[in-house]
Motif scaffolding. Structure first.
Motif, short mmCIF file in Angstrom:
data_model
loop_
_atom_site.label_atom_id
_atom_site.label_comp_id
_atom_site.label_asym_id
_atom_site.label_seq_id
_atom_site.Cartn_x
_atom_site.Cartn_y
_atom_site.Cartn_z
N HIS A 10 52.56 -28.68 13.48
CA HIS A 10 53.14 -29.99 13.72
C HIS A 10 54.64 -29.82 13.91
O HIS A 10 55.31 -29.21 13.09
CB HIS A 10 52.86 -30.94 12.55
N GLU A 11 55.16 -30.34 15.02
CA GLU A 11 56.58 -30.24 15.34
C GLU A 11 57.17 -31.64 15.42
O GLU A 11 56.44 -32.63 15.38
CB GLU A 11 56.76 -29.47 16.65
N ASP A 12 58.48 -31.73 15.56
CA ASP A 12 59.14 -33.03 15.61
C ASP A 12 58.64 -33.93 16.73
O ASP A 12 58.58 -35.14 16.57
CB ASP A 12 60.66 -32.85 15.76
N ARG A 16 51.76 -28.42 18.45
CA ARG A 16 51.60 -27.22 19.27
C ARG A 16 50.30 -26.57 18.85
O ARG A 16 50.11 -26.23 17.68
CB ARG A 16 52.76 -26.24 19.08
N HIS A 30 50.84 -28.41 24.25
CA HIS A 30 51.66 -29.34 23.47
C HIS A 30 51.04 -30.72 23.59
O HIS A 30 50.83 -31.22 24.70
CB HIS A 30 53.10 -29.35 24.00
#
Length: 87
Positions: A10-12, A16, A30
Motif C-alpha cells: 500500500h502506497e500513498d 502496488r 499500480h
C-alpha cells in the motif's frame, strides 16, 4: 511466465501489486485510489487490468501478438517511434 508469488504494497497514491514469475520475471500493476480499496480488492483489480492488457495485445480470434508485431507493427520508419508509450 509461471506465477510464483504476488507481493502487495500500500502506497500513498494506491496499491502496488507485483506478480513474480519463476524465471525472475515480474509485472507490476499500480491500482489507484488505494484509500478506499482493501488489499484483496486491489489484487483482483490488478488481475483484471492484466486481462484487459492481454485482450488489447491480441488479434485474429485471440492469437497473441509476438514481440515483432507488438513493437513495430511492421513499421521500421526511422522517423516514427516503435511504440506510443507514456510514462
Amino acid at each position: 511466465m509461471h506465477l510464483t508469488d504476488t507481493r502487495v504494497a500500500h502506497e500513498d497514491d494506491g496499491w502496488r501489486i507485483d506478480f513474480l514469475g519463476d524465471d525472475g520475471e515480474a509485472v507490476t500493476v499500480h491500482v489507484a485510489d488505494g484509500a478506499y480499496v482493501d488489499e484483496e480488492v486491489a489484487v483482483e483489480r490488478a488481475r483484471a487490468i492484466m486481462v484487459q492488457l492481454t485482450a488489447f495485445g491480441t488479434r485474429g480470434g485471440g492469437r497473441s501478438l509476438n514481440a515483432y508485431d507488438a513493437a513495430s507493427n511492421g513499421n521500421f520508419d526511422d522517423d516514427q517511434p516503435l511504440l506510443d508509450t507514456r510514462h
